[in-house]
Scaffold this motif. Structure first.
Motif, PDB file in Angstrom:
ATOM      1  N   ILE A 159       8.489 -13.112   8.570  1.00  0.00           N
ATOM      2  CA  ILE A 159       8.998 -11.892   8.696  1.00  0.00           C
ATOM      3  C   ILE A 159       8.632 -11.072   7.173  1.00  0.00           C
ATOM      4  CG2 ILE A 159      10.719 -10.000   8.908  1.00  0.00           C
ATOM      5  CD1 ILE A 159      10.152 -11.333  11.478  1.00  0.00           C
ATOM      6  N   ARG A 160       8.029 -10.075   7.205  1.00  0.00           N
ATOM      7  CA  ARG A 160       7.886  -9.331   6.124  1.00  0.00           C
ATOM      8  C   ARG A 160       8.266  -7.684   6.189  1.00  0.00           C
ATOM      9  NH1 ARG A 160       3.490  -5.888   4.844  1.00  0.00           N
ATOM     10  NH2 ARG A 160       2.286  -6.672   6.730  1.00  0.00           N
ATOM     11  N   THR A 161       8.818  -7.338   5.220  1.00  0.00           N
ATOM     12  CA  THR A 161       9.615  -5.958   5.165  1.00  0.00           C
ATOM     13  C   THR A 161       8.794  -5.073   4.269  1.00  0.00           C
ATOM     14  OG1 THR A 161      11.458  -7.056   5.265  1.00  0.00           O
ATOM     15  CG2 THR A 161      11.331  -4.774   4.994  1.00  0.00           C
ATOM     16  N   THR A 162       8.284  -3.844   4.750  1.00  0.00           N
ATOM     17  CA  THR A 162       7.791  -2.789   3.989  1.00  0.00           C
ATOM     18  C   THR A 162       8.778  -1.449   4.034  1.00  0.00           C
ATOM     19  OG1 THR A 162       6.388  -2.042   5.621  1.00  0.00           O
ATOM     20  CG2 THR A 162       5.363  -3.477   4.280  1.00  0.00           C
ATOM     21  N   PHE A 163       8.639  -0.625   3.215  1.00  0.00           N
ATOM     22  CA  PHE A 163       9.444   0.527   3.266  1.00  0.00           C
ATOM     23  C   PHE A 163       8.654   1.822   3.374  1.00  0.00           C
ATOM     24  CE2 PHE A 163      11.991  -2.836   1.418  1.00  0.00           C
ATOM     25  CZ  PHE A 163      13.454  -2.531   1.989  1.00  0.00           C
ATOM     26  N   GLU A 164       8.696   2.633   4.500  1.00  0.00           N
ATOM     27  CA  GLU A 164       8.003   3.667   4.562  1.00  0.00           C
ATOM     28  C   GLU A 164       8.795   4.986   4.773  1.00  0.00           C
ATOM     29  OE1 GLU A 164       5.668   2.841   8.077  1.00  0.00           O
ATOM     30  OE2 GLU A 164       4.888   0.989   7.201  1.00  0.00           O
ATOM     31  N   ASN A 165       8.277   6.130   4.908  1.00  0.00           N
ATOM     32  CA  ASN A 165       9.304   7.318   4.952  1.00  0.00           C
ATOM     33  C   ASN A 165       8.915   7.969   6.455  1.00  0.00           C
ATOM     34  OD1 ASN A 165       6.691   8.677   4.899  1.00  0.00           O
ATOM     35  ND2 ASN A 165       7.000   9.275   2.747  1.00  0.00           N
ATOM     36  N   GLY A 166       9.457   8.985   6.911  1.00  0.00           N
ATOM     37  CA  GLY A 166       9.243   9.452   8.248  1.00  0.00           C
ATOM     38  C   GLY A 166       8.028   9.721   8.500  1.00  0.00           C
ATOM     39  N   TYR A 167       7.228  10.479   7.646  1.00  0.00           N
ATOM     40  CA  TYR A 167       5.697  10.735   7.802  1.00  0.00           C
ATOM     41  C   TYR A 167       5.018   9.733   8.185  1.00  0.00           C
ATOM     42  CZ  TYR A 167       1.202  12.954   7.129  1.00  0.00           C
ATOM     43  OH  TYR A 167      -0.220  13.474   7.407  1.00  0.00           O
ATOM     44  N   GLN A 168       5.232   8.574   7.226  1.00  0.00           N
ATOM     45  CA  GLN A 168       4.282   7.527   7.474  1.00  0.00           C
ATOM     46  C   GLN A 168       4.609   6.691   8.730  1.00  0.00           C
ATOM     47  OE1 GLN A 168       5.864   5.795   3.773  1.00  0.00           O
ATOM     48  NE2 GLN A 168       3.782   5.973   2.718  1.00  0.00           N
ATOM     49  N   GLY A 183       7.973  14.982  14.382  1.00  0.00           N
ATOM     50  CA  GLY A 183       6.603  15.101  14.931  1.00  0.00           C
ATOM     51  C   GLY A 183       6.415  15.056  16.339  1.00  0.00           C
ATOM     52  N   ASP A 184       6.181  16.361  17.097  1.00  0.00           N
ATOM     53  CA  ASP A 184       6.159  16.484  18.492  1.00  0.00           C
ATOM     54  C   ASP A 184       4.822  16.039  19.235  1.00  0.00           C
ATOM     55  OD1 ASP A 184       8.784  17.024  18.126  1.00  0.00           O
ATOM     56  OD2 ASP A 184       8.200  19.162  17.818  1.00  0.00           O
ATOM     57  N   SER A 185       3.817  15.661  18.475  1.00  0.00           N
ATOM     58  CA  SER A 185       2.612  15.382  18.977  1.00  0.00           C
ATOM     59  C   SER A 185       1.970  14.100  18.372  1.00  0.00           C
ATOM     60  CB  SER A 185       1.576  16.531  18.512  1.00  0.00           C
ATOM     61  OG  SER A 185       1.241  16.758  17.161  1.00  0.00           O
ATOM     62  N   GLU A 193      -6.406  18.772   8.763  1.00  0.00           N
ATOM     63  CA  GLU A 193      -5.686  19.882   8.446  1.00  0.00           C
ATOM     64  C   GLU A 193      -4.324  20.103   8.971  1.00  0.00           C
ATOM     65  OE1 GLU A 193      -8.747  19.571   9.337  1.00  0.00           O
ATOM     66  OE2 GLU A 193      -9.769  19.782   7.467  1.00  0.00           O
ATOM     67  N   GLN A 194      -4.401  19.647  10.529  1.00  0.00           N
ATOM     68  CA  GLN A 194      -3.141  19.883  11.350  1.00  0.00           C
ATOM     69  C   GLN A 194      -1.987  18.929  10.652  1.00  0.00           C
ATOM     70  OE1 GLN A 194      -4.956  19.400  14.858  1.00  0.00           O
ATOM     71  NE2 GLN A 194      -4.714  21.485  15.589  1.00  0.00           N
ATOM     72  N   LYS A 195      -2.404  17.720  10.426  1.00  0.00           N
ATOM     73  CA  LYS A 195      -1.434  16.626   9.971  1.00  0.00           C
ATOM     74  C   LYS A 195      -0.809  17.345   8.469  1.00  0.00           C
ATOM     75  CE  LYS A 195      -3.711  12.709  11.789  1.00  0.00           C
ATOM     76  NZ  LYS A 195      -4.260  11.527  11.622  1.00  0.00           N
ATOM     77  N   ALA A 196      -1.553  18.057   7.701  1.00  0.00           N
ATOM     78  CA  ALA A 196      -1.348  18.397   6.447  1.00  0.00           C
ATOM     79  C   ALA A 196      -0.306  19.715   6.550  1.00  0.00           C
ATOM     80  CB  ALA A 196      -2.145  18.954   5.563  1.00  0.00           C
ATOM     81  N   ALA A 197      -0.684  20.594   7.849  1.00  0.00           N
ATOM     82  CA  ALA A 197       0.135  21.712   8.021  1.00  0.00           C
ATOM     83  C   ALA A 197       1.740  21.286   8.453  1.00  0.00           C
ATOM     84  CB  ALA A 197      -0.352  22.591   9.044  1.00  0.00           C
ATOM     85  N   LEU A 198       1.388  19.951   9.348  1.00  0.00           N
ATOM     86  CA  LEU A 198       2.801  19.599   9.874  1.00  0.00           C
ATOM     87  C   LEU A 198       3.783  19.048   8.862  1.00  0.00           C
ATOM     88  CD1 LEU A 198       4.637  18.806  12.313  1.00  0.00           C
ATOM     89  CD2 LEU A 198       3.255  16.784  12.643  1.00  0.00           C
ATOM     90  N   LEU A 199       2.882  18.256   7.998  1.00  0.00           N
ATOM     91  CA  LEU A 199       3.659  17.853   6.723  1.00  0.00           C
ATOM     92  C   LEU A 199       4.608  18.892   6.012  1.00  0.00           C
ATOM     93  CD1 LEU A 199       4.644  15.419   4.964  1.00  0.00           C
ATOM     94  CD2 LEU A 199       2.433  15.779   3.861  1.00  0.00           C
ATOM     95  N   ALA A 200       3.623  19.988   5.734  1.00  0.00           N
ATOM     96  CA  ALA A 200       4.184  21.040   4.812  1.00  0.00           C
ATOM     97  C   ALA A 200       5.452  21.878   5.555  1.00  0.00           C
ATOM     98  CB  ALA A 200       3.031  22.042   4.537  1.00  0.00           C
ATOM     99  N   ASP A 201       5.206  21.933   6.789  1.00  0.00           N
ATOM    100  CA  ASP A 201       6.292  22.653   7.567  1.00  0.00           C
ATOM    101  C   ASP A 201       7.920  21.736   7.523  1.00  0.00           C
ATOM    102  OD1 ASP A 201       7.241  24.611   9.672  1.00  0.00           O
ATOM    103  OD2 ASP A 201       7.589  22.663  10.901  1.00  0.00           O
ATOM    104  N   ASN A 202       7.351  20.352   7.654  1.00  0.00           N
ATOM    105  CA  ASN A 202       8.560  19.588   7.460  1.00  0.00           C
ATOM    106  C   ASN A 202       9.296  19.554   6.179  1.00  0.00           C
ATOM    107  OD1 ASN A 202       9.367  17.337   9.776  1.00  0.00           O
ATOM    108  ND2 ASN A 202       7.155  18.011  10.011  1.00  0.00           N
ATOM    109  N   LEU A 203       8.339  19.688   5.203  1.00  0.00           N
ATOM    110  CA  LEU A 203       9.021  19.868   3.830  1.00  0.00           C
ATOM    111  C   LEU A 203       9.636  21.070   3.610  1.00  0.00           C
ATOM    112  CD1 LEU A 203       5.867  18.453   1.726  1.00  0.00           C
ATOM    113  CD2 LEU A 203       8.022  17.245   2.046  1.00  0.00           C
ATOM    114  N   ALA A 204       9.292  22.094   4.242  1.00  0.00           N
ATOM    115  CA  ALA A 204       9.604  23.576   4.106  1.00  0.00           C
ATOM    116  C   ALA A 204      11.116  23.529   4.763  1.00  0.00           C
ATOM    117  CB  ALA A 204       8.951  24.457   4.662  1.00  0.00           C
ATOM    118  N   ASN A 205      11.264  22.709   5.769  1.00  0.00           N
ATOM    119  CA  ASN A 205      12.378  22.345   6.731  1.00  0.00           C
ATOM    120  C   ASN A 205      13.401  21.259   6.280  1.00  0.00           C
ATOM    121  OD1 ASN A 205      12.459  24.785   8.784  1.00  0.00           O
ATOM    122  ND2 ASN A 205      10.180  24.148   8.611  1.00  0.00           N
TER     123      ASN A 205
END
Length: 237
Positions: A159-168, A183-185, A193-205
């Protein structure tokens, strides 16, 4: 100036100086009075306050002066600034990291062990939330036992463990979201560009990219390119 005053006036000033506590002036006036008395052949004045009546009057005057005097507020004492405490280092999470055995053994299809192998062997691995959803009614402690005991001791996998955030995690597994990320899609249905926009929207919220989650991966024994295929069928354990 004292030469223009009579001895009686000097005595009055001396008594006033005694009432106000001006010792220097008392000594000066007493010296002048004694000089005048000595010049006339009289007996020098040793003390102006030996008379009990005068002493009582002086004490009363001093008490009145002290009472009438404005109170001076105590000045605050400057406190030394507290020494800066060194910041405690954040404890680095360790996760579960176990080396594989020399050989791996097959799981029965349809069992919890088979489900663990399927989820952990994905390219993106599996988070605790994903394992909890797939292995109901197992609790976290049971899942961790399954990772260390079932996968390693019984089946030979590491077993190997990594650590990731929600976007990853969203990018890796199409998971709807972890923690404060949403992320709904499907990631593949979005352009960069859409991924970057989704990330920016999440950061703003309120999405916090510093919030990370343990992600577990299956480690195969040396020489093995894929997990051992499941055998037969079985009832979920």
């Amino acid at each position: 100036m004292m030469e223009n005053l009579t001895t009686a006036q000097l005595k009055e000033q001396a008594h006033e100086a005694i009432r106000t506590g001006d010792r220097k002036k008392v000594a000066t006036l007493t010296g002048e009075i004694n000089s005048r008395i000595a010049a006339k052949g009289g007996k020098p004045v040793k003390a102006l306050t030996k008379d009990p009546a005068k002493l009582a009057a002086l004490k009363a005057d001093r008490a009145r002066i002290k009472q009438d005097a404005p109170e001076v507020a105590p000045q605050p004492v400057a406190q030394p600034a507290p020494a800066a405490q060194p910041k405690a280092k954040a404890r680095k999470p360790r996760g579960i990291n176990i080396a594989p055995k020399k050989e791996a053994r097959a799981c029965r299809a349809g069992t919890k062990q088979a489900t663990l192998v399927d989820l952990l062997s994905r390219a993106g691995g599996a988070s605790m939330a994903e394992l909890r959803e797939a292995l109901r009614p197992w609790k976290d402690v049971t899942i961790k036992s399954g990772l260390s005991w079932d996968m390693n001791h019984q089946k030979g996998y590491g077993i190997r463990t990594t650590f990731e955030n929600g976007y990853q995690r969203w990018l890796a597994t199409d998971y709807a979201g972890m923690g404060t990320f949403r992320g709904d899609s499907h990631p593949d249905d979005n352009t960069e560009e859409q991924k970057a926009a989704l990330l920016a929207d999440n950061l703003a919220n309120g999405y916090d990219p510093e919030e990370v989650f343990a992600v577990y991966h299956l480690v195969l024994p040396a020489g093995l390119k894929a997990p051992v295929p499941h055998t037969g069928g079985g009832v979920a354990e």
